[in-house]
Design an enzyme around this catalytic site. Structure first.
Site, PDB file in Angstrom:
ATOM      1  N   SER A 223       0.614  -1.340   0.183  1.00 58.07           N
ATOM      2  CA  SER A 223       0.125  -0.286   0.436  1.00 58.07           C
ATOM      3  C   SER A 223       0.854   1.640  -0.048  1.00 58.07           C
ATOM      4  O   SER A 223       1.419   1.699  -0.758  1.00 58.07           O
ATOM      5  CB  SER A 223      -1.418   0.200   1.515  1.00 58.07           C
ATOM      6  OG  SER A 223      -2.442   0.402   1.033  1.00 58.07           O
ATOM      7  N   LYS A 227       3.889   2.258  -2.573  1.00 55.90           N
ATOM      8  CA  LYS A 227       4.691   3.195  -3.452  1.00 55.90           C
ATOM      9  C   LYS A 227       5.751   3.052  -3.424  1.00 55.90           C
ATOM     10  O   LYS A 227       6.827   3.459  -3.919  1.00 55.90           O
ATOM     11  CB  LYS A 227       3.006   4.321  -2.996  1.00 55.90           C
ATOM     12  CG  LYS A 227       1.830   4.531  -2.913  1.00 55.90           C
ATOM     13  CD  LYS A 227       1.550   5.702  -3.005  1.00 55.90           C
ATOM     14  CE  LYS A 227      -0.134   5.005  -1.970  1.00 55.90           C
ATOM     15  NZ  LYS A 227      -1.053   4.608  -2.537  1.00 55.90           N
ATOM     16  N   TRP A 314     -10.541   0.091  -4.282  1.00 50.90           N
ATOM     17  CA  TRP A 314      -9.559   1.131  -4.209  1.00 50.90           C
ATOM     18  C   TRP A 314      -8.419   1.483  -4.715  1.00 50.90           C
ATOM     19  O   TRP A 314      -7.907   2.512  -4.789  1.00 50.90           O
ATOM     20  CB  TRP A 314      -9.738   1.675  -2.412  1.00 50.90           C
ATOM     21  CG  TRP A 314      -8.905   3.018  -2.206  1.00 50.90           C
ATOM     22  CD1 TRP A 314      -8.315   3.409  -1.502  1.00 50.90           C
ATOM     23  CD2 TRP A 314     -10.247   4.236  -2.018  1.00 50.90           C
ATOM     24  NE1 TRP A 314      -7.601   4.813  -0.439  1.00 50.90           N
ATOM     25  CE2 TRP A 314      -9.688   5.554  -1.382  1.00 50.90           C
ATOM     26  CE3 TRP A 314     -11.428   4.904  -2.743  1.00 50.90           C
ATOM     27  CZ2 TRP A 314      -9.385   6.649  -1.239  1.00 50.90           C
ATOM     28  CZ3 TRP A 314     -11.466   5.653  -3.014  1.00 50.90           C
ATOM     29  CH2 TRP A 314     -11.396   6.899  -1.758  1.00 50.90           C
ATOM     30  N   HIS A 365      -7.515  -5.795   1.104  1.00 51.52           N
ATOM     31  CA  HIS A 365      -6.530  -5.343   0.558  1.00 51.52           C
ATOM     32  C   HIS A 365      -5.889  -5.352   1.578  1.00 51.52           C
ATOM     33  O   HIS A 365      -5.920  -4.997   3.325  1.00 51.52           O
ATOM     34  CB  HIS A 365      -6.793  -3.151   1.126  1.00 51.52           C
ATOM     35  CG  HIS A 365      -5.523  -3.058   1.040  1.00 51.52           C
ATOM     36  ND1 HIS A 365      -5.251  -2.650  -0.012  1.00 51.52           N
ATOM     37  CD2 HIS A 365      -5.691  -1.767   1.381  1.00 51.52           C
ATOM     38  CE1 HIS A 365      -4.114  -1.864  -0.443  1.00 51.52           C
ATOM     39  NE2 HIS A 365      -4.357  -1.244   1.642  1.00 51.52           N
TER      40      HIS A 365
HETATM   41  C1  GTR Z   1      -5.229   4.083   2.353  1.00 53.85           C
HETATM   42  C2  GTR Z   1      -4.658   4.994   0.984  1.00 53.85           C
HETATM   43  C3  GTR Z   1      -4.012   4.618   0.429  1.00 53.85           C
HETATM   44  C4  GTR Z   1      -3.545   3.559   0.942  1.00 53.85           C
HETATM   45  C5  GTR Z   1      -3.927   2.717   1.650  1.00 53.85           C
HETATM   46  C6  GTR Z   1      -2.117   1.846   3.097  1.00 53.85           C
HETATM   47  O1  GTR Z   1      -6.380   5.070   3.181  1.00 53.85           O
HETATM   48  O2  GTR Z   1      -5.706   5.773  -0.028  1.00 53.85           O
HETATM   49  O3  GTR Z   1      -3.697   5.065  -1.151  1.00 53.85           O
HETATM   50  O4  GTR Z   1      -1.862   3.787   0.509  1.00 53.85           O
HETATM   51  O5  GTR Z   1      -4.112   4.084   2.570  1.00 53.85           O
HETATM   52  O6  GTR Z   1      -1.344   2.392   2.550  1.00 53.85           O
HETATM   53  O7  GTR Z   1      -3.053   1.123   3.839  1.00 53.85           O
END
Ligand code: GTR
Length: 383
Positions: A223, A227, A314, A365
């Protein structure tokens, strides 16, 4: 009917990977590495992640805080403190410390000492218990599984580098290295760029560790960590492999036409993650001079693995996969295949090209043992 990757690319007006800023076609690996790749690094630094003001600090030392056998003697755990001093004003400048936890398989007793390939994971608050030494193996970081597959693994915590909060860039390494006598530049580094910097400092240490083969280190993140792993891998060619797990918006996923999270949403929810310049592209993704396949392409010809989860709308798995497909031309220039011709795969059916891999697993996720199992299978014989 599903659009082909070329149709999607035109439909979303995605900028072309192999046309340089002066309009010239890039048609060799040499031109890619010497011209196009540096051009793209600049664009991402200026418009998306922000520039790191320093690389390796002038003053940095590694201190072994602990070293002990674990897993019934199958592995050794080391805790290393990476200490560094910023060039902030005042007598000594501020100090920083990143704690690196490293597991390596125990000595094999062979005459020639073995150096292990290793996975370097960026944690963001998921492994606090591990840092306290309570539970060394979790689904997020299944250390025993990794060790038993013949790899070492290291972990650093994002908050040691820069706390994940918007405090006006005073804490963490921003406070240590940013000039504080003038307003912040639009391309100053955000928190993700700071975390990527921390991963490079972890690599500085791994290069010195006698148990690690630093030419075979993979950087992995989930996540926001995914990135970061991608940006770290683009900037720092010492990483032999880069793994993005469900990195989504401003990670692996193409931004133009993306489902789920969009640039204005990420910039609003996390105003500290990227360069201020990136906010210009809120609801204007089509004006970005780059898209995220270019970030993936900067890993070429090194190993690149992207993973998605079916319920992670998402992040948008289809846009993550499209990005990997559109990165293929950079691999082709190096005589390597990619996944451009492979249709979007079934769940839990990993795809492997020579240096690129992808899976989408069932579920939500997260980073778990299923992801690690597929990642380790791709690494086998490659890393
Ligand atoms: C979320 C964000 C995502 C992702 C995620 C995470 O809230 O919108 O881009 O980075 O967090 O890191 O778990």
């Amino acid at each position: 009917m599903q659009l082909s990757k070329e149709e999607q690319s035109v439909e979303r007006s995605i900028p072309q990977l192999l046309v340089s800023l002066d309009g010239n076609e890039i048609d060799s690996a040499g031109e890619w590495m010497e011209r196009r790749r540096p051009e793209l690094l600049e664009l991402f630094a200026e418009h998306v992640y922000g520039r790191q003001p320093v690389s390796r600090p002038q003053w940095m030392i590694f201190a072994v805080a602990a070293q002990e056998p674990c897993f019934n003697g199958r592995a050794v755990r080391k805790k290393i403190d990476i200490h560094f001093v910023g060039d902030g004003e005042g007598e000594s400048g501020g100090q920083g410390r990143i704690r690196l936890t490293l597991y390596v398989p125990a000595d094999t007793g062979e005459a020639e000492k073995k150096r292990w390939p290793a996975f370097l994971l960026l944690d963001h608050g998921r492994l606090s218990a591990v840092r306290e030494g309570e539970s060394p193996s979790t689904p997020f970081w299944p250390v025993e599984q990794i060790i038993d597959s013949g790899y070492g693994t290291a972990m650093i915590a994002a908050e040691d580098i820069d706390p994940d909060e918007h405090d006006g860039f005073r804490n963490g390494v921003h406070g240590l290295f940013d000039p504080n006598d003038r307003p912040r530049d639009g391309d100053a580094w955000g928190t993700i760029s700071a975390w990527a910097w921390g991963l490079s400092r972890a690599m500085d240490y791994l290069e010195t560790d006698p148990d690690v083969d630093s030419a075979r280190v993979a950087v992995i993140g989930h996540s926001r960590g995914g990135k970061t792993a991608l940006w770290a891998g683009a900037l720092d060619e010492r990483f032999a492999m880069v793994v993005s797990n469900e990195s989504g918006c401003t990670g692996a996923a193409i931004s133009r036409g993306k489902a789920g999270e969009r640039v204005h949403q990420i910039n609003t929810a996390f105003p500290h993650w990227f360069a201020d310049n990136y906010k210009r592209y809120n609801e204007r993704e089509e004006e970005l001079p780059v898209d995220q396949h270019m970030l993936l392409a900067m890993i070429a010809p090194r190993l690149l693995y992207v993973s998605s989860a079916a319920e992670d709308e998402w992040a948008d798995p289809a846009s993550e996969y499209l990005s990997l497909q559109l990165a293929e031309p950079a691999y082709r220039l190096h005589g390597l295949g990619g996944l451009a011709a492979a249709p979007f795969p079934e769940l839990d059916t990993p795809l492997h090209a020579e240096r690129c891999g992808y899976h989408i697993r069932a579920g939500r996720h997260d980073l778990n043992e299923v992801d690690w199992t597929y990642v380790l299978a791709f690494a086998e014989g490659r890393l």
